[in-house]
Design a protein around this motif. Sequence first.
Motif, mmCIF file in Angstrom:
data_model
loop_
_atom_site.group_PDB
_atom_site.id
_atom_site.type_symbol
_atom_site.label_atom_id
_atom_site.label_comp_id
_atom_site.label_asym_id
_atom_site.label_seq_id
_atom_site.Cartn_x
_atom_site.Cartn_y
_atom_site.Cartn_z
ATOM 1 N N THR A 2 -30.449 -10.222 13.086
ATOM 2 C CA THR A 2 -30.045 -8.732 13.280
ATOM 3 C C THR A 2 -30.472 -7.870 12.063
ATOM 4 N N PRO A 20 -28.050 -11.095 18.165
ATOM 5 C CA PRO A 20 -27.598 -11.437 16.729
ATOM 6 C C PRO A 20 -27.207 -13.049 17.190
ATOM 7 N N ARG A 22 -24.182 -15.455 16.357
ATOM 8 C CA ARG A 22 -22.642 -15.505 16.018
ATOM 9 C C ARG A 22 -22.300 -16.842 15.908
ATOM 10 N N LEU A 23 -21.851 -17.211 14.688
ATOM 11 C CA LEU A 23 -21.551 -18.459 14.252
ATOM 12 C C LEU A 23 -20.109 -18.844 14.930
ATOM 13 N N ILE A 156 -28.468 -15.257 10.005
ATOM 14 C CA ILE A 156 -27.469 -14.278 10.461
ATOM 15 C C ILE A 156 -27.733 -13.033 9.827
ATOM 16 N N HIS A 159 -23.739 -7.893 9.327
ATOM 17 C CA HIS A 159 -22.303 -7.986 9.530
ATOM 18 C C HIS A 159 -21.858 -9.389 9.784
ATOM 19 N N GLU A 160 -22.818 -10.279 10.232
ATOM 20 C CA GLU A 160 -22.326 -11.560 10.592
ATOM 21 C C GLU A 160 -21.849 -12.138 9.279
ATOM 22 N N ARG A 161 -22.914 -11.862 8.062
ATOM 23 C CA ARG A 161 -22.375 -12.573 6.736
ATOM 24 C C ARG A 161 -21.091 -11.881 6.283
ATOM 25 N N ARG A 163 -18.544 -11.316 8.385
ATOM 26 C CA ARG A 163 -17.642 -12.078 9.030
ATOM 27 C C ARG A 163 -17.430 -13.422 8.657
ATOM 28 N N LEU A 164 -18.519 -14.208 8.108
ATOM 29 C CA LEU A 164 -18.433 -15.380 7.630
ATOM 30 C C LEU A 164 -17.563 -15.455 6.297
ATOM 31 N N ARG A 309 -17.538 -2.720 8.229
ATOM 32 C CA ARG A 309 -18.286 -2.591 9.483
ATOM 33 C C ARG A 309 -18.507 -0.998 9.542
ATOM 34 N N SER A 362 -19.896 -11.106 -0.101
ATOM 35 C CA SER A 362 -21.118 -10.842 1.079
ATOM 36 C C SER A 362 -22.124 -9.913 0.715
#
Length: 460
Positions: A2, A20, A22-23, A156, A159-161, A163-164, A309, A362
Amino acid sequence: MTGVTSAGGRATATPTGSAPVRLPTAGLLSFATGSVGMGVWVTVPGLLLLYFLTDVLAVPPLLAGLALLLPSVVDVLLHPFVGHLSDADLARRGHRRRLMLVGCALALAFVAMFAVPGQLRGIPAAVWVAVAFVAGNLLFAAYQVPYLATPADLAIGYHERTRLMGFRMVVLTVGILLSGVLAPLLAGGDDPARSGYTLMAVVLAVAMVVTMLVGIGGVRRLGAAAPAASVAGRPPPGLRTLLRALRDRQFRWLVVSYLAMATTTNLVLAAVPYFAEYELRRPGLTTVLVAAFVAPALLATPVWVVVARRLGKQRGLLVAQAAFVAGCLVLALGRTAGLGILVAAVAVLGVAFAAMQLLPFSMVPDVVRASGADGTSRAGSYTGVWTAVEAAGGALGPYVYAACLAVGGFVASGAGEVVVQSDTALTMIRYGFGLVPAALMLVALFAQSRYTLDRTAALT
């Protein structure tokens, strides 16, 4: 992968040719569980070690502060080298988990730090604690450096970072809350003793080992779910890359801000037992204040993920820093403000603390990814510097508060001994808990305002 572009400070996701990544939730939870052991290490010494030295081992406050500060000088020098070793492991083996296994010995150093032989007090006791603290911080780095490099290693997006790291922050906060509440109780509550501190250390050390091993499994699972381009077989980065991270303008301002934040939050933790005993005159309120600090952080973390976000990580962090300053100014009023107001102010600090753990951690992989195509191979160098700063803040916070106690003429004592503190000492206990943290957080806010990556770069 992404791509993310920022317009006016607001990050928006844009596709770059593929959906993207998603983990998986199970992998996120097992990865995050590793933070429990880290949370015990950063919380319990920060909360109890200075008090343990001054009020149980009869170490004068300035010497006690030095016993916590000087080991960090060693760690600041060696943590970046641990980052180099982590990058070398990635280049040779394709993963960083070997060092993490070594880091699990942190539990032994944790026990040694609080299991001070009964005949030691004063200077010899301070030396014992300092040596164990050095060993512990190095083992902490062996685990934490490769652990924190994981978000930059994965394929990733921005935003996924977040989320992680949001999963990590929630679980970390649970660890901080449980250890912060249980540690004073296991140590003896209102009447702590050496044997109580030893019992506390053993119980929490077992939890550390178990959760750290689960975290290693989580790193393996996430690496399989979102593998980045392989760097196995490449020559490991040279030692010169350790300085390259600090030449990165974005990383440099982020580091300066985080050093001030880490110093401030660790000062507040170290001050809690003194504030409860000498200002509020109820030692048992230590547990209440710790819970008031940590529990709101647990609830606030998902909210900060949404804020990041919608507004961007940078704007969210600046808001949190300003809120922390406001809460500290209320605490400077002491018991005249009333217990309810003080607990509410501590809760505000907790909400801000959630952002100050989630967002900077992050942002580091964002900086690594933005540093160039070979950023992943150098992630350990960045996180080595980062954990050195974290260790420095962990030592500087208690040292600054110890200096406040020394300036006020605070008198150290042994377990079971009763001393009467002067009015000046009592004043410095209060101001060190309120005004000094407010001033330090203003420094962090100014440094953070110099970070511009969210506004000027396309992040991936």
